[in-house]
Design a protein around this motif. Structure first.
Motif, PDB file in Angstrom:
ATOM      1  N   ASN A 159       0.827  -1.212   0.000  1.00  0.00           N
ATOM      2  CA  ASN A 159       0.000   0.000   0.000  1.00  0.00           C
ATOM      3  C   ASN A 159       0.861   1.262   0.000  1.00  0.00           C
ATOM      4  O   ASN A 159       0.530   2.251  -0.659  1.00  0.00           O
ATOM      5  N   LEU A 160       1.950   1.223   0.745  1.00  0.00           N
ATOM      6  CA  LEU A 160       2.845   2.377   0.810  1.00  0.00           C
ATOM      7  C   LEU A 160       3.459   2.647  -0.554  1.00  0.00           C
ATOM      8  O   LEU A 160       3.480   3.797  -1.018  1.00  0.00           O
ATOM      9  N   ASP A 161       3.932   1.594  -1.204  1.00  0.00           N
ATOM     10  CA  ASP A 161       4.504   1.756  -2.545  1.00  0.00           C
ATOM     11  C   ASP A 161       3.470   2.296  -3.521  1.00  0.00           C
ATOM     12  O   ASP A 161       3.756   3.189  -4.332  1.00  0.00           O
ATOM     13  N   GLU A 162       2.255   1.751  -3.438  1.00  0.00           N
ATOM     14  CA  GLU A 162       1.186   2.187  -4.341  1.00  0.00           C
ATOM     15  C   GLU A 162       0.796   3.636  -4.083  1.00  0.00           C
ATOM     16  O   GLU A 162       0.501   4.387  -5.020  1.00  0.00           O
ATOM     17  N   ALA A 163       0.798   4.025  -2.809  1.00  0.00           N
ATOM     18  CA  ALA A 163       0.453   5.405  -2.464  1.00  0.00           C
ATOM     19  C   ALA A 163       1.446   6.376  -3.095  1.00  0.00           C
ATOM     20  O   ALA A 163       1.059   7.384  -3.696  1.00  0.00           O
ATOM     21  N   VAL A 164       2.730   6.076  -2.960  1.00  0.00           N
ATOM     22  CA  VAL A 164       3.767   6.940  -3.534  1.00  0.00           C
ATOM     23  C   VAL A 164       3.619   7.003  -5.050  1.00  0.00           C
ATOM     24  O   VAL A 164       3.659   8.082  -5.661  1.00  0.00           O
ATOM     25  N   GLU A 165       3.419   5.846  -5.670  1.00  0.00           N
ATOM     26  CA  GLU A 165       3.295   5.786  -7.129  1.00  0.00           C
ATOM     27  C   GLU A 165       2.046   6.528  -7.616  1.00  0.00           C
ATOM     28  O   GLU A 165       2.060   7.176  -8.671  1.00  0.00           O
ATOM     29  N   ALA A 166       0.960   6.459  -6.830  1.00  0.00           N
ATOM     30  CA  ALA A 166      -0.305   7.081  -7.239  1.00  0.00           C
ATOM     31  C   ALA A 166      -0.338   8.584  -6.982  1.00  0.00           C
ATOM     32  O   ALA A 166      -1.249   9.271  -7.445  1.00  0.00           O
ATOM     33  N   GLY A 167       0.626   9.081  -6.218  1.00  0.00           N
ATOM     34  CA  GLY A 167       0.676  10.514  -5.956  1.00  0.00           C
ATOM     35  C   GLY A 167       0.098  10.927  -4.619  1.00  0.00           C
ATOM     36  O   GLY A 167      -0.123  12.116  -4.375  1.00  0.00           O
ATOM     37  N   ALA A 168      -0.143   9.971  -3.741  1.00  0.00           N
ATOM     38  CA  ALA A 168      -0.644  10.302  -2.395  1.00  0.00           C
ATOM     39  C   ALA A 168       0.531  10.691  -1.506  1.00  0.00           C
ATOM     40  O   ALA A 168       1.634  10.160  -1.643  1.00  0.00           O
ATOM     41  N   PHE A 169       0.291  11.622  -0.596  1.00  0.00           N
ATOM     42  CA  PHE A 169       1.388  12.063   0.286  1.00  0.00           C
ATOM     43  C   PHE A 169       0.908  12.370   1.700  1.00  0.00           C
ATOM     44  O   PHE A 169       1.655  12.907   2.508  1.00  0.00           O
ATOM     45  N   GLY A 170      -0.313  12.038   2.021  1.00  0.00           N
ATOM     46  CA  GLY A 170      -0.855  12.252   3.355  1.00  0.00           C
ATOM     47  C   GLY A 170      -2.136  11.469   3.505  1.00  0.00           C
ATOM     48  O   GLY A 170      -2.459  10.629   2.663  1.00  0.00           O
ATOM     49  N   ALA A 171      -2.881  11.737   4.556  1.00  0.00           N
ATOM     50  CA  ALA A 171      -4.147  11.035   4.776  1.00  0.00           C
ATOM     51  C   ALA A 171      -5.121  11.945   5.519  1.00  0.00           C
ATOM     52  O   ALA A 171      -4.689  12.743   6.359  1.00  0.00           O
TER      53      ALA A 171
END
Length: 199
Positions: A159-171
């Protein structure tokens, strides 16, 4: 039907402030939600963010004021200095991941339940008994706290890798798969609502 990837932190105060609004919006538009718990501290590290402990005092004071303003506006209980924060979020995240795989319960309620436990109920979400109680309260087998450890750990890292790849940087961070539109923060849920209405 739209699909929303929801990157969340089980200890995030902003995920707590979001409440169940994401689920209400998704229901209204017939959208599906995939819950993706992430290690927020590592997400900050990998995307140019700053961990709360390392932030300048002026930023921390603004954060404090803003959280209290929002809690008052939303009329929800909020403890600005919870007894169990910071806390290890891996066990609760694994539980959300295992519950999502198992199905059959109220996943949104479980995810929100963890954040509420921290910011309103003074409970330790790394404690096995708390995790089991929340699983059961939201319609899941409490034994998922143990059964989902291996898969949970693997998915949590992915999930962390996917978040970075998808452009997420917070929650909370919401991404509509079909359009690639990104929405960061509980105060952007109205924009997500409007976007889904336009599809």
């Amino acid at each position: 039907m739209a699909s929303i990837d929801y990157y969340l932190g089980t200890v995030s105060p902003y995920c707590y402030l979001a409440g169940r609004r994401l689920e209400e919006i998704a229901d209204k538009h017939g959208a599906s939600i995939t819950y993706k718990p992430v290690d927020l501290l590592q997400l900050f590290d990998r995307t140019g963010g700053v961990r709360p402990a390392d932030r300048h005092a002026s930023r921390l004071e603004y954060r404090r004021q803003e959280l209290l303003r929002w809690a008052e506006f939303l009329r929800i209980p909020f403890n600005i200095k919870p007894a169990y924060w910071p806390v290890n979020t891996a066990p609760s995240s694994y539980a959300v991941i295992a519950a999502q795989q198992a199905g059959g319960g109220d996943l949104g309620g479980l995810a929100h339940g963890f954040t509420r436990a921290v910011w309103a109920e003074e409970r330790d979400i790394s404690d096995d008994s708390v995790i089991r109680e929340l699983l059961e309260a939201h319609g899941f087998d409490p034994a998922l706290a143990d059964k989902g450890l291996l898969v949970g750990a693997e998915t949590y890292g992915r999930n962390l890798d996917e978040a970075v790849e998808a452009g997420a940087f917070g929650a909370p961070f919401y991404i509509v798969r079909e359009t690639g539109q990104r929405f960061w923060g509980q105060d952007r849920l109205d924009f997500l609502d409007r976007h889904l209405a336009s599809l």
